[in-house]
Design an enzyme around this catalytic site. Structure first.
Site: not given
Ligand code: NAD
Ligand code: DAU
Length: 334
Positions: A125-127, A149, A153
């Site tokens: 994810t970009d997160e 979260y 990741k």
């Protein structure tokens, strides 16, 4: 490289089920092994229409090494979508995120090492980059996750890349931006606001509503993952971005317009702790391999609203189950 039998972990979730459909529609010779725990977010309804002759479903947990290894046996590639995915739930408790997003990824790369699987694609994810005030993140930027979260990741990513560098496991990572479209569990902002609007319920908008997300249609996310799987190089990371940056308030207005509901449904609520202000990605590296997002933003949101309007059978039963208890815990005191 011929990929005929592909293990898709998390293939009963939102993007994973889209990827299963994408593979079966795009490649007539592919057989999918779909391995999914069917957590609260997993839903067999998402794949009930796919051809059973080309789709083997196994209910299992990526945190269980023997089950993962068994499912991966005979597969040419594995594409991992399995994850705990909701930021707000990770703030309530992160233990399951570590089990699935870190331990689960370790099991996948370890099984791939033992079985000498040809390709391992880890969907991320970009997160993991954290928040960016201006400009766009590139794959060479350091990771700086800021919520449980995204930290889980990033942990999975680092383990995957460590297995590539240490053991030569052919790991490729994709980092996708905020994804939307049919079959998304209604805890995420887009389906939550659409279904709340359809039920004349308030839309709980966090903070000042000016946080920015870059929206990517689910089929474009799937074609991006497939492009990286087939044309990407092991050991590399590829951003997948829709190129549709929008403030949450703008998205909210659009949903109200499309559902024909009043602005008075907007309910400003206490902000999410550690709420990342803006995500923005540069996807030139994947575009250099030929990928392009195909969906126009206006059309994508309109199609999504139409799908939720026409498929109440899909979300009404979700919203009347475990979701109710979650919704109360998450929003009651805000
Ligand atoms: P989702 O929550 O809709 O689905 C997750 C799926 O994983 C479910 O089917 C669930 O049953 C399954 N699962 C969870 N724990 C499992 C376990 N221990 N073993 C086996 N299966 C398990 O998620 P999604 O939005 O489709 O996201 C899929 C992937 O894409 C995730 O890895 C997520 O981090 C990533 N991603 C999502 C977005 C987004 O905006 N939704 C954007 C970028 C990346
Ligand atoms: O960026 C990719 C990520 O996008 C994925 O990795 C995650 O799995 C996915 O959940 C998503 O994370 P976000 O936190 O960005 O998505 P969410 O839908 O939870 O929130 C989107 C924006 O909307 C965010 O700024 C918070 C806001 N929001 C969200 C909810 C649920 C609200 O204002 N109100 C809400 O009720």
């Amino acid at each position: 490289m011929t990929l005929q039998r592909i293990l898709v972990t998390g293939g009963a979730g939102f993007i994973g089920s889209g990827f299963v459909r994408y593979l079966l529609e795009t490649y007539p010779d592919v057989h999918v092994v779909n391995f999914d725990k069917l957590t609260y977010a997993g839903n067999f309804d998402n794949v009930k229409d796919v051809d059973p002759a080309r789709h083997t479903f196994i209910q299992g947990d990526v945190a269980d090494f023997d089950a993962v290894r068994q499912a991966m046996e005979g597969c040419d590639a594995v594409v991992n979508f399995a994850a705990e995915t909701h930021v707000d739930r990770s703030i309530m408790g992160a233990a399951e995120f570590i089990d699935t997003d870190v331990k689960g990824v370790h099991n996948i790369v370890e099984a791939a090492r033992v079985l000498e699987t040809e390709r391992v694609l880890l969907v991320s994810t970009d997160e993991v980059y954290g928040s960016i005030a201006e400009g766009q993140f590139r794959e060479t930027d350091p990771v700086g996750p800021r919520n449980p979260y995204s930290a889980s990741k990033a942990g999975g990513e680092l383990m995957g890349m460590a297995f590539h560098h240490t053991f030569g496991v052919p790991v490729i990572i994709t980092r996708g931006s905020n994804t939307y479209g049919p079959y998304q569990y209604p805890e995420k902002v887009m389906p939550l606001f659409i279904t709340n609007a359809l039920e004349d319920e308030p839309l709980p908008l966090y903070g000042d509503g000016k946080n920015v997300r870059d929206w990517l249609y689910v089929e474009d996310h799937c074609s991006g993952v497939d492009c990286a799987l087939r044309k990407g190089a092991p050991g590399e990371v590829y951003n997948i971005a829709g190129g549709n940056e929008r403030e949450n308030i703008e998205l909210t207005h659009k949903i109200l317009e499309l559902t024909g509901k009043p602005e008075s449904l907007i309910k400003p609520v206490t902000d999410r702790p550690g709420h990342d202000r803006r995500y923005a990605l540069n996807a030139d590296k994947l575009k250099a391999l030929g990928w392009r997002p195909a969906m126009d933003w206006e059309e994508g949101v309109a199609r999504t609203v139409e799908w939720y309007t026409d498929n109440r059978w899909w979300w009404e039963k979700i919203k009347s189950g475990e979701f109710k208890e979650y919704y109360k815990r998450q929003y009651e005191s805000r």
